[in-house]
Design a protein around this motif. Structure first.
Motif, mmCIF file in Angstrom:
data_model
loop_
_atom_site.group_PDB
_atom_site.id
_atom_site.type_symbol
_atom_site.label_atom_id
_atom_site.label_comp_id
_atom_site.label_asym_id
_atom_site.label_seq_id
_atom_site.Cartn_x
_atom_site.Cartn_y
_atom_site.Cartn_z
ATOM 1 N N GLU A 167 0.841 -1.200 0.000
ATOM 2 C CA GLU A 167 0.000 0.000 0.000
ATOM 3 C C GLU A 167 0.869 1.239 0.000
ATOM 4 O OE1 GLU A 167 -3.337 0.443 2.602
ATOM 5 O OE2 GLU A 167 -3.638 -1.714 2.604
ATOM 6 N N LYS A 168 0.539 2.088 -0.909
ATOM 7 C CA LYS A 168 1.320 3.318 -0.983
ATOM 8 C C LYS A 168 0.870 4.321 0.063
ATOM 9 C CE LYS A 168 3.597 4.393 -5.293
ATOM 10 N NZ LYS A 168 3.560 5.230 -6.470
ATOM 11 N N ALA A 169 -0.415 4.232 0.385
ATOM 12 C CA ALA A 169 -0.983 5.196 1.325
ATOM 13 C C ALA A 169 -0.321 5.094 2.692
ATOM 14 C CB ALA A 169 -2.474 4.964 1.447
ATOM 15 N N SER A 170 0.240 3.920 2.940
ATOM 16 C CA SER A 170 0.840 3.732 4.253
ATOM 17 C C SER A 170 2.055 4.626 4.431
ATOM 18 C CB SER A 170 1.230 2.280 4.436
ATOM 19 O OG SER A 170 2.275 2.010 3.521
ATOM 20 N N GLN A 171 2.584 5.096 3.361
ATOM 21 C CA GLN A 171 3.706 6.029 3.473
ATOM 22 C C GLN A 171 3.243 7.309 4.160
ATOM 23 O OE1 GLN A 171 6.726 5.323 2.719
ATOM 24 N NE2 GLN A 171 6.420 3.411 1.631
ATOM 25 N N GLU A 172 1.962 7.583 3.946
ATOM 26 C CA GLU A 172 1.399 8.754 4.621
ATOM 27 C C GLU A 172 0.669 8.283 5.862
ATOM 28 O OE1 GLU A 172 0.433 12.274 1.458
ATOM 29 O OE2 GLU A 172 -1.120 10.870 2.005
ATOM 30 N N ARG A 173 1.172 8.678 7.010
ATOM 31 C CA ARG A 173 0.516 8.271 8.247
ATOM 32 C C ARG A 173 -0.465 9.362 8.660
ATOM 33 N NH1 ARG A 173 4.351 7.286 12.881
ATOM 34 N NH2 ARG A 173 5.500 8.941 11.831
ATOM 35 N N VAL A 174 -1.544 8.901 9.306
ATOM 36 C CA VAL A 174 -2.481 9.884 9.862
ATOM 37 C C VAL A 174 -2.185 10.009 11.350
ATOM 38 C CG1 VAL A 174 -4.890 10.404 10.309
ATOM 39 C CG2 VAL A 174 -4.233 9.307 8.181
ATOM 40 N N ILE A 175 -1.872 11.198 11.745
ATOM 41 C CA ILE A 175 -1.651 11.392 13.174
ATOM 42 C C ILE A 175 -2.596 12.470 13.687
ATOM 43 C CG2 ILE A 175 0.759 10.656 13.202
ATOM 44 C CD1 ILE A 175 1.302 13.794 13.384
ATOM 45 N N ALA A 176 -2.924 12.339 14.966
ATOM 46 C CA ALA A 176 -3.796 13.348 15.572
ATOM 47 C C ALA A 176 -2.919 14.347 16.304
ATOM 48 C CB ALA A 176 -4.762 12.683 16.528
ATOM 49 N N ARG A 177 -3.175 15.599 16.030
ATOM 50 C CA ARG A 177 -2.449 16.631 16.761
ATOM 51 C C ARG A 177 -3.420 17.340 17.671
ATOM 52 N NH1 ARG A 177 0.007 20.851 14.395
ATOM 53 N NH2 ARG A 177 -1.129 20.733 12.430
ATOM 54 N N LEU A 178 -2.905 17.736 18.820
ATOM 55 C CA LEU A 178 -3.759 18.391 19.805
ATOM 56 C C LEU A 178 -3.302 19.823 20.013
ATOM 57 C CD1 LEU A 178 -4.083 15.799 22.682
ATOM 58 C CD2 LEU A 178 -5.840 16.465 21.079
ATOM 59 N N GLN A 179 -4.274 20.644 20.239
ATOM 60 C CA GLN A 179 -3.956 22.011 20.647
ATOM 61 C C GLN A 179 -4.817 22.327 21.851
ATOM 62 O OE1 GLN A 179 -5.192 25.139 18.013
ATOM 63 N NE2 GLN A 179 -3.405 26.369 18.559
ATOM 64 N N GLU A 180 -4.192 22.734 22.911
ATOM 65 C CA GLU A 180 -4.964 22.969 24.121
ATOM 66 C C GLU A 180 -5.647 24.322 24.055
ATOM 67 O OE1 GLU A 180 -2.927 21.990 27.650
ATOM 68 O OE2 GLU A 180 -4.639 22.471 28.919
ATOM 69 N N CYS A 181 -6.909 24.347 24.491
ATOM 70 C CA CYS A 181 -7.656 25.597 24.464
ATOM 71 C C CYS A 181 -7.849 26.200 25.848
ATOM 72 C CB CYS A 181 -9.023 25.393 23.850
ATOM 73 S SG CYS A 181 -8.963 24.789 22.189
ATOM 74 N N GLY A 182 -7.608 25.412 26.885
ATOM 75 C CA GLY A 182 -7.774 25.963 28.220
ATOM 76 C C GLY A 182 -9.225 26.208 28.563
#
Lengths: 354, 457
Positions: free
Chosen positions: A300-315
């Motif tokens: 799979e070529k798509a596996s080269q692109e990983r999906v990661i979750a990024r967080l930004q804190e809002c307080g």
């Protein structure tokens, strides 16, 4: 300390009996406890020696463990099981009130409780936020942030009204919960959450408050209904508190808002965090652990692109600790408590109630 | 190693307690010395329904066929057998023209132990009192006819208070007098024979600051079984008061206990000790002759104590409340004997004192059990009962013999001091253990057969 010493002794004795060839010196050295030596210089010397030995042993052990793991990896075997560190949480005292998933009485009780109507979406949550009599500086700032966290929340000035009168007023106006932020010395230090019309009253100690502007790289929340994460509310009391908190928020979050509010319970402290998240596509770096990844994503070529979750804190960011849960609405004099924190409960560090 | 403190349970003597909770369940808790004295839930009666929340309960703690009266939130009063939970009959407390049961909840319920008015053996007398003060005393006759479950023999209704809410009521040991009190209602005593008020309390004077604390009684009890003249009452303003109706209308002794309202007060058998439980889970015993605190019962109890019960023979009290634990305490040492987690908010606890001979089922009654309407609907069940009847009768004859024997032995031992009763129970147990074993098997078998048929139907 004392216990550890005993243990080492008990381990030592059979060893000595087994092989008596060992020099007498070592035996003597181990048997003499550094604390029994009266000469301070000598004592510290012996103590340092012992400590050094212990350190060496520890290092040896770690090395052996690493080596075993490496060898297993090379041979393609199952690596030896990783040791689980003993923490206060996983050595928690046995608690029979911890809810089990197959408990029919729990569900029947949950259905019958005061939050049932809100959690089944028969009523939409509507929250009234007010303060103690005197508030200034951080109090109002905290409230304005709370208003942005909880949808359908309304701030009312406290004025000089009794809390019981406010409860009555909120009942008439069809509010479902009431939050009172208590400030002491211009610093919010307590939170009172009252379920309406007959729900319980939870009294929390509030600490470690960090407002939005003090958080580095903070984000600004949108008006979407947030998702709610409740972690580790395990016991009966925990469930009740969890449901009380759950009833503050709408039960139909806007997932495209990507806003999440977390109440994380750890050792009876409830940590509040408010985040925005985003799923990012990232080119995966070709690291030395390439072999493993390539196996997973063969072809799979798509596996080269990983999906990661990024967080930004809002307080904001704060910590709650439950001090009491009262049956019925606020009544400081004639109230009946379902749970009160008492000093006699603090006899063990491994006893948790939520 | 983690240092943990485990709850050390010395274990309790053989006893049987029944608890009532907010979901309308009745749970039977039994402790047996032979099993280490750890109490456990052996039976659960009723279905999960919050509208059937138990508000008040009373037990008629007699030797044969003990009865249990339970007042529910729906305004229904159920009378059941305290042994197997069979519903004997239900009566409705709500009047057609009166307020709805939701507004006028039952607060006091008493099932009379003594036979009043020379009625037949299968009748019972109930005293109920509602929040609005509507008190009624009725004797209910259980008829043998399969259709009509119960008929009200005589009923007597009167109002205890003009305004305010009744919160507590209690009937004295001789069952001739009853006290009532509540929010805005001073304690008052009624003669139950001719329904007249014979005494009412007077509120204490204003304090030095000229502040008057409003009347709000939350719990009450008679100080001793034989004397109806001394009343102990707990108030919402965390005061415990002793009234003596032969002396004065104001309290004789009055003292404070902690800072939350007194939620339950129970007397001891000795006639001067009372046990007081409050809204934040503190339990203490007081000597009412002096008003001195004897000691507190300490043990991580954190929820409001709704009910305290004193065991009629053993030196044990039970407390239960909003923390959903049933706790058993030793009176002498004030130690926690054991605690059972019961999952729901508990409203009431009662003791069944005849537990030692409790293994014997009341077969004579079970044989011609008055069937209630619900059961008739299920025809298979009736058939089932008929099938099992002969077995039960056989048992009955055996059991009767044994009961006689036991009674004889008990009379011999009766002279001994109370404390020895524990050992007595133990020895009796040993003697009858083998018999019990076989009996249990039998009863189990019969039960199982019942259930199987039930499943098929």
């Amino acid at each position: 300390m004392g216990y550890k010493r005993k243990k080492s002794e008990s381990e030592l004795e059979p060893e000595i009996e087994n092989d008596r060839k060992k020099p007498m010196m070592q035996k003597e050295e181990k048997e003499i406890l550094p604390s029994t030596i009266k000469n301070k210089e000598k004592r510290s010397e012996v103590h340092a020696k012992l400590k050094h030995q212990k350190k060496l042993e520890k290092r040896k052990k770690a090395k052996a463990r690493d080596a075993a793991e490496k060898r297993a990896l090379e041979l393609g075997e199952e690596p030896p099981p990783k040791m689980v560190p003993r923490t206060i949480e996983n050595t928690r005292e046995f608690d029979e009130t911890v809810c089990k998933p197959d408990d029919e009485e729990l569900f029947a009780g949950n259905d019958a409780d005061e939050f049932g109507a809100i959690l089944k979406r028969d009523r939409t949550p509507k929250v009234l936020i007010t303060t103690c009599r005197f508030n200034s500086s951080r109090g109002p700032a905290f409230i304005s942030e709370l208003l942005s966290v909880i949808p359908n929340a309304h701030y009312y000035k406290r004025g000089t009204y009794d809390l019981k009168k406010i409860v009555e007023y909120a009942n008439n106006k069809d509010f479902t919960s009431l939050i009172v932020v208590h400030t002491n010395r211009r610093e919010p230090d307590a939170l009172l959450i009252i379920g309406l019309p007959e729900g319980p009253t939870a009294h929390f100690k509030l600490s470690k408050l960090v407002l939005r502007k003090d958080i580095k790289n903070h984000g600004n929340p949108t008006n979407h209904k947030p998702e709610l994460v409740l972690n580790n509310f395990t016991t009966r009391l925990g469930h009740r508190i969890g449901r009380l908190i759950q009833s503050l928020f709408p039960q139909d979050p806007n997932f495209h808002g990507r806003r999440v509010v977390t109440f994380h319970n750890q050792r009876d402290f409830i940590f509040f965090r408010h985040h925005r998240y985003i799923f990012d596509r990232k080119e995966s770096k070709q690291t030395d652990s390439k072999g493993k990844e390539a196996k997973d994503a063969k072809g799979e070529k798509a596996s080269q692109e990983r999906v990661i979750a990024r967080l930004q804190e809002c307080g904001p960011r704060f910590t709650l600790k439950l001090t009491s849960l009262q049956h019925g609405t606020f009544d400081s004099k004639g109230g009946e408590f379902e749970w009160v924190h008492k000093p006699e409960m603090d006899t063990s560090r491994r006893r948790f109630f939520l | 190693m983690p240092r943990t403190t485990t709850l050390e349970c010395p274990g309790c003597p053989s006893l049987r307690a029944l608890t009532f909770d907010a979901l309308g369940l009745i749970k039977v808790i039994e402790a047996k010395v032979s099993q280490g004295g750890a109490p456990r839930v052996v039976e659960r009666w009723g279905e999960l329904d919050s509208s059937k929340c138990v508000l008040a309960a009373s037990i008629n703690d007699r030797k044969d066929d003990p009865l249990l009266a339970v007042a529910r939130k729906t305004g229904m009063i159920e009378v059941l057998s305290a042994i197997n939970g069979d519903i004997r009959f239900t009566v409705s407390n709500a009047n057609e023209d009166g307020p709805r049961p939701e507004d006028d909840a039952v607060v006091g319920l008493h099932l009379f132990a003594g036979q009043k008015l020379e009625l037949t053996s299968r009748s019972c007398t109930l005293l109920t009192c509602t929040t609005k003060g509507n008190t009624s005393m009725r004797s209910i006759e259980v008829t043998d006819s399969p259709a009509g479950s119960a008929s009200i023999g005589s009923s007597n209704t009167w109002s205890v208070c003009g305004s305010g809410n009744i919160l507590c009521s209690k009937v004295d040991g001789s069952e001739k007098y009853a006290i009532f009190g509540g929010k805005g209602v001073e304690m008052n005593m009624w003669d139950l024979d001719n329904c007249t008020k014979i005494w009412a309390a007077k509120s204490p004077p204003k304090n030095s600051l000229d502040i008057f604390t409003p009347t709000w009684f939350t719990s009450s009890t008679f100080l001793s079984k034989d004397d109806h003249r001394k009343i102990v009452a707990g108030t919402n303003s965390h005061q415990v008061r002793l009234y003596d109706i032969s002396a004065q209308r104001r309290p004789v002794i009055s003292f404070d206990f902690r800072e939350t309202p007194i939620k339950s007060v129970t007397e001891d058998l000795d006639g001067y000790t009372v046990y007081v439980g409050n809204g934040s889970g503190d339990l203490a015993s007081f000597d009412m002759r002096t008003g001195k605190l004897l000691g507190c019962f300490l043990g991580k109890c954190s929820g409001s104590i709704r009910s305290i019960a004193r065991h009629p023979e053993l030196p044990v009290i039970a407390s239960c409340g909003l923390d959903s634990y049933l706790r058993l305490w030793d009176i002498k040492t004030r130690q926690l004997l054991s605690a059972v987690f019961l999952k729901q908010h508990l409203t009431n606890v009662v003791f069944d004192s005849n537990f030692a001979d409790e293994e014997v089922k009341p077969s004579s009654v079970a044989a011609d059990l008055p069937l209630n309407a619900e059961k008739i609907a299920n025809e298979t069940e009736i058939r089932d009962e008929e099938e099992t009847l002969p077995v039960k009768r056989k048992k009955a004859s055996k059991e009767d013999e044994r009961r006689k024997k036991k009674k004889a032995s008990k009379e011999n031992e009766g002279n001994k001091v109370k404390e020895a009763s524990k050992e007595n129970n133990g020895s009796e147990k040993k003697a009858s253990k083998e018999n019990e074993g076989s009996k249990k098997l039998k009863s189990k078998k019969s039960k199982r057969s019942k259930y199987e048929i039930h499943d098929e139907s």
